[in-house]
Motif scaffolding. Sequence first.
Motif, PDB file in Angstrom:
ATOM      1  N   VAL A 168      -7.790   0.647  -0.942  1.00  0.00           N
ATOM      2  CA  VAL A 168      -6.943  -0.097  -0.014  1.00  0.00           C
ATOM      3  C   VAL A 168      -7.719  -1.242   0.634  1.00  0.00           C
ATOM      4  O   VAL A 168      -7.183  -2.343   0.836  1.00  0.00           O
ATOM      5  N   THR A 188       2.821   4.383   3.149  1.00  0.00           N
ATOM      6  CA  THR A 188       1.978   5.548   2.917  1.00  0.00           C
ATOM      7  C   THR A 188       2.459   6.718   3.772  1.00  0.00           C
ATOM      8  O   THR A 188       3.400   6.562   4.563  1.00  0.00           O
ATOM      9  N   VAL A 215       0.854  -1.187   0.000  1.00  0.00           N
ATOM     10  CA  VAL A 215       0.000   0.000   0.000  1.00  0.00           C
ATOM     11  C   VAL A 215       0.888   1.235   0.000  1.00  0.00           C
ATOM     12  O   VAL A 215       1.701   1.422   0.912  1.00  0.00           O
TER      13      VAL A 215
END
Length: 341
Positions: free
Chosen positions: A61, A77, A12
């Motif tokens: 996500v 992130t 992510v």
Amino acid sequence: MTTPRHLAVGLVGTGRMGAFHAETLAHRLPGVHLAALADPAPGAAQRLADRLGCPMATTDVDELLADPRIDAVVIVTPARTHAGLVEAAARMGKAVYCEKPMAVALAEADRAITAADKAGVPVQVGFNRRYDAGFRAAHDKIVAGALGTPQLLRSLTRDPELADPARVPPWTIFLETLIHDFDALRYLNPGAEAVEVFAMADALVRPDFKERGLLDTAVVTIRFDNGAIATAEASFQAVYGYDVRGEVFGSAGMLTMGDLHRTHLTAYGPDGAATECVTYDQDLFHDAYVAELADFAECVRTGRAPAVTGQDARAALAIALAAIESVTIGRPVRVGEPERR
């Protein structure tokens, strides 16, 4: 003979560091499969997926976290989203690797740790200096007693430039830069914990951004419960390169670590001697970045506890928050005093 299934990992956050970790998962770790990429920015995950041959790319996500085929998640992130994503991934039963800091408040860190413990999944945090050959060798020597009793420690981080000060959140120098140094100092003073912090910080690189909350230069003094005294310093502008170093002075000697030279070549000419310095973190810590993900994959496969845990992340964060408090009130602060943000 049955061939073991590859470890399926979703990532992510596909920015600069996310792209490097994605490349590692796709090409540098045998037995690991980059199964999915997620990034809320339109097209970002798909572009990286196309380049790396990753079969799934999404802006959602939650879609990645809910995929039952994914064993583990790597979170790269913005810092202020980390804790919530750790919680969400843990609730879905995924092993978690999270870039530093794991959280920006102690309550966030506690919720993330609790979620992982409740789900029975490991959480490893990206303090890469623990995987650098020099820092690791120093740690091992200290554990073996070769340095005697650690008495004075030093860690520093000097970034090569402050590219866009408008995009740097307040207190970044403590929460995202010096957080590495705080963890390194704990790593180099094994078994000891910080008890008191005194910090000074200012905007010396970009004083025009000080009123917006940007501090770009800082020095922190830390006292540990074993009596050792440490200093950590950071600057967002080292014109000569990316400079990360450490030092431990003990009763039986001294250890130094860190070298910003790109190679051991020195060129001699009419203007004197010159060496080329590293200017990019992914050059200086390339092997460490790969090693930490390799170690994470091994933890997931074997069930071994991570070498860098959520509790380690919490301890470094507690030092960072004490440093912020110290700068705010202008005096030493006991680590663990109520957060003042």
